[in-house]
Enzyme design. Sequence first.
Site, PDB file in Angstrom:
ATOM      1  NE  ARG A 196      14.497 -21.341 -23.210  1.00 12.89           N
ATOM      2  CZ  ARG A 196      15.732 -20.905 -22.980  1.00 12.89           C
ATOM      3  NH1 ARG A 196      16.292 -21.053 -21.798  1.00 12.89           N
ATOM      4  NH2 ARG A 196      16.423 -20.301 -23.913  1.00 12.89           N
ATOM      5  CD  GLU A 246      16.652 -10.561 -34.373  1.00 16.42           C
ATOM      6  OE1 GLU A 246      16.595  -9.339 -34.617  1.00 16.42           O
ATOM      7  OE2 GLU A 246      17.387 -11.039 -33.494  1.00 16.42           O
ATOM      8  CG  PHE A 270      14.130 -11.714 -30.377  1.00 15.56           C
ATOM      9  CD1 PHE A 270      13.532 -10.611 -29.799  1.00 15.56           C
ATOM     10  CD2 PHE A 270      14.945 -12.510 -29.585  1.00 15.56           C
ATOM     11  CE1 PHE A 270      13.721 -10.313 -28.456  1.00 15.56           C
ATOM     12  CE2 PHE A 270      15.144 -12.220 -28.245  1.00 15.56           C
ATOM     13  CZ  PHE A 270      14.534 -11.115 -27.677  1.00 15.56           C
TER      14      PHE A 270
END
Lengths: 321, 330
Positions: free
Chosen positions: A174, A65, A90
């Site tokens: 989501r 990341e 993340f």
Amino acid sequence: MSIVETSIADRPRYDCRDAYVETLAELAEADHRIVGVVNDSVGSSKLNSFRKAFPDRLINVGIAEQDMVGVASGLANGGRIPFVSAASCFLTGRALEQIKADVAYSNTNVKLCGMSPGVAYGELGPTHHSIEDIAWLRAISNLTVIVPADPIETAAALRWAAASDGPVFIRVSRMSVPKVYDEDYAFRLGRAITVRAGDDVTLISNGTVLWRAIAAAEQLATEGISARVLSMPTVKPLDTSAVVAAARETAGIVTAEEAVSGGGLGGAVAETVVQQHPARVTILGIPEFAPTGSAGYLLDHFGLSPDGIAAAARRLVTRGT
Amino acid sequence: MTLTVEHTTMPVLGRLPIHSSRAEQVAHIAEAARQIRIQDLKLVHYAGAGHIGGDFSAIDILATLYGAVLDITPDSVTDPERDRFILSKGHVAGALYTTLAAFGFLPVDDLATFLKPLSALNGHPNRRKVAGVEANTGPLGHGLPVAVGHALSAKLDVSLRRTYVLVGDGELQEGSNWEAMMAASQYQLDRLTVIVDRNRLQQGATTKETNDLDPLPDKAAAFGFAVVEVNGHDHGELLDVLSAVPFRPGKPTFVIAHTHKGHPISFMSNNVAWHHRVPDVAEFQQALTELEAVAPGYTKELGMTERSEGIIKHSLPRVSSAPGAKRGRG
């Protein structure tokens, strides 16, 4: 009126990632500068179709990341418009210093898309929950923070971000949500939207919780309580005049968000109210590392259900009389 | 003591014409490096702060890049096709500002504002305030990923523009560098050059005592880089190597520049105390005398004089990733 209209809770539900990937592809088709940058998060970001359409323009740095955000900053230096797409936990946790130094402080034209934020990962637990992202990123200068509430707002915010020059963070949910807006909705930075008028109490929300606040207002209406519902997609910069008006014109404000209950939308609203027009504020959020449970279960558990939000509003109204 | 415009006496040297001989280029870089050191010494002494040890270990690399390697001029700092140089070890901002001034990117007088309230010349560089700065660095381990991103953009553009990034050796202890090196290798970014200022000292001790990086050439080669080692104070070696990249098609280049912190000042060189110590009046005078004693453009006196035992295995460049291969060949 809620008797004749379909309650928002009964409308069809959508995964905002579908709107995200569809819009990103449409933007990429129109502008060759747009690229995706991922940390192997192709599947979780639903970017397989994007990769197929633009194989060279989906940069996958692997599970890395810090590198992902630094690379995006360098791509922007080279004239590209990178949309970093990674699980919000993340992206914001692991690469926070890169977001601060390489994106915000360096003022590079990077769009950070925090996928599956909040408690979307449910039973995977607090390591995978991203309830801190709003508070962390709101503390960083020169970074716009947007939390869309439905697929229409997700697409509109993405289009706005692609057309604007500078660092932006967008949360992409989501957890499936009903449509809150009409198809002709146009995103306006830093502007609250009054999705429901009212003058007894104000509910301020965004993201996956907005429809729940609307459902709470429907409930309150049956009891004769008129709740104003403000959608606040832009947490930073905040629409302070809408907040002050709510503080002035109603008995109090309930904020409700899928994020830690300090430092996020509720914190931003409270800062404004305390300094500009002191009023009663109740902040609903996730105050601690969540226990095991599905995303929906956890939202209900922490009072972010229509019932929970309505109860908090009721308490404000009752105390006000 | 206060830094004033009287202390910004450096001549603007600019670039030599492109057809100049190698000897002329090397002499020009040497003189630039000498002038940059004199000016940087004044900045740190009069401002009362800075990182002179790291400044002096990096100045020959900076002077070589800006003096003869990078395709960038004060008029092309926003040209999309310019070469990019990213200073990852952002704490040597004083050396970068002074180098930018020496080559005309920054008015020399502006150096008098170094570290002063509201100055554009912060303790770490800010691209929004200083033309020629590509990335806001300071926290370590940030420049290399950004350089990889830029090199990727050039590759997507099918552009020949090059990307250079200067990292400290202690800085390589940050894991983000190795993430970026894996990506550079995966994407075959052969127009990316990582230069390591290998002075073997970090803030309070040697790298070996802290978190040893060796065998650094082998590690970089294992991460997919063409590895070259040079004397980081030899302008001829630096010029030859930095202008000859890439050494292998498809491979990014990793230049290990062996240096000394504080070089070439007798009492600073290779002395860990000079990471961010500020020279007092007597030390300032002695350092100035040593730098001024060198004949203009004379590179040998500035050569590395006290190589630690075993540090320099190869005084001439070599490509570690492919034994026996000739430098500069595809």
